[in-house]
Design an enzyme around this catalytic site. Structure first.
Site, PDB file in Angstrom:
ATOM      1  N   ASP A   8     -22.257 -39.385   6.059  1.00 25.22           N
ATOM      2  CA  ASP A   8     -22.971 -38.895   4.887  1.00 25.22           C
ATOM      3  C   ASP A   8     -22.010 -38.977   3.700  1.00 25.22           C
ATOM      4  O   ASP A   8     -20.799 -39.167   3.874  1.00 25.22           O
ATOM      5  CB  ASP A   8     -23.406 -37.445   5.140  1.00 25.22           C
ATOM      6  CG  ASP A   8     -23.951 -36.772   3.918  1.00 25.22           C
ATOM      7  OD1 ASP A   8     -24.856 -37.332   3.264  1.00 25.22           O
ATOM      8  OD2 ASP A   8     -23.464 -35.676   3.582  1.00 25.22           O
ATOM      9  N   ASP A  10     -22.472 -36.979   0.051  1.00 23.05           N
ATOM     10  CA  ASP A  10     -22.289 -35.761  -0.746  1.00 23.05           C
ATOM     11  C   ASP A  10     -21.917 -34.576   0.138  1.00 23.05           C
ATOM     12  O   ASP A  10     -22.677 -34.161   1.011  1.00 23.05           O
ATOM     13  CB  ASP A  10     -23.578 -35.451  -1.525  1.00 23.05           C
ATOM     14  CG  ASP A  10     -23.894 -36.527  -2.551  1.00 23.05           C
ATOM     15  OD1 ASP A  10     -22.951 -37.006  -3.209  1.00 23.05           O
ATOM     16  OD2 ASP A  10     -25.075 -36.881  -2.705  1.00 23.05           O
TER      17      ASP A  10
END
Length: 249
Positions: A8, A10
């Site tokens: 991922d 953020d």
């Protein structure tokens, strides 16, 4: 065998979320909108995955009487926000979280493929990577971004897209996430998940992750163990990941 790592962005690769918040505020000011998202409000909005979706949710819940006119302006607002995010990234040169660059280097040296699976838009991903890696030596073979997936996390779409592009089954990869929706998304795609808690997911339950940590850790700067599997010297290394993965057979 372990063949791929999928990250991922953020909160996982870097603590980007507050830059997104500031970028929204810059966009609001540039467009003469009397809105300001403080950290507490933004933490609530982060329960909605995706910047465009977050903006739409805010309009619907905080400005229902003017929703139609604000929704019509939403594409312009988000476009301004994307520009502002790039400006902020250039100003701050946001670093990667502890252990990320090290583990990426170990994985590349060990012949693993690397991918990104994120709800954020591709320009935001590119700006973060440009701030931390030479353009001539980009580490990620695959980038699956939010605008390419039919459904946002916690649906598995973006992880399934990353796996398809990698040509690797979920049983031969590990996902890295920082949020409850992200963990649910990766697990729904069949991936084991290592979770590292970030600033804006401090209150999230990290259930479903086989290991939950403060960060990946560095030699001399160990992470805090939160739940699940514990790591030698409290540093997540490729060798330790491979040993754990081999034990799944």
């Amino acid at each position: 065998m372990l063949r791929a790592l999928i990250f991922d962005v953020d909160g996982t690769l870097a603590e980007t979320e507050d830059l997104h918040r500031q970028a929204f505020n810059r966009a609001f000011a540039a467009l003469d909108l009397p809105w300001r998202w403080d950290p507490a409000l933004y933490a609530d909005l982060l329960t909605v995955m995706g910047g465009k979706e977050r903006l739409s949710h805010y309009i619907d819940t905080r400005h229902p009487g003017e929703a139609a006119s604000f929704h019509a302006r939403a594409p312009e607002i988000h476009a301004r926000k994307t520009i502002a995010y790039g400006d902020l990234m250039a100003e701050t040169g946001l670093p990667l979280r502890p252990g990320i660059a090290r583990l990426i280097a170990e994985a590349r040296a060990g012949g693993l493929r690397l991918a990104i699976a994120t709800t954020t838009s591709r320009p935001n991903v590119d700006r973060l990577l440009a701030a931390n890696f030479p353009a001539s030596d980009a580490p990620f073979a695959v980038i699956a971004a939010g605008d390419e997936a039919d459904r946002k996390k916690p649906a598995p779409d973006v992880f399934l897209l990353a796996l398809d592009r990698l040509g690797v089954p979920a049983s031969e990869a590990v996902a890295f996430e920082d949020s409850a929706p992200g963990i649910a998304s990766a697990r729904a795609a069949g991936l084991p998940v290592l979770a590292t808690r970030s600033r804006y997911t401090d209150s999230h339950r990290l259930d479903g992750a086989f290991s939950a940590l403060s960060d990946l850790g560095e030699p001399g700067h160990p992470h805090r163990h939160l739940a699940g599997l514990e790591w030698p010297d409290r540093v997540v290394t490729l060798a330790a990941l491979r040993n754990w993965h081999a034990g799944l057979r």
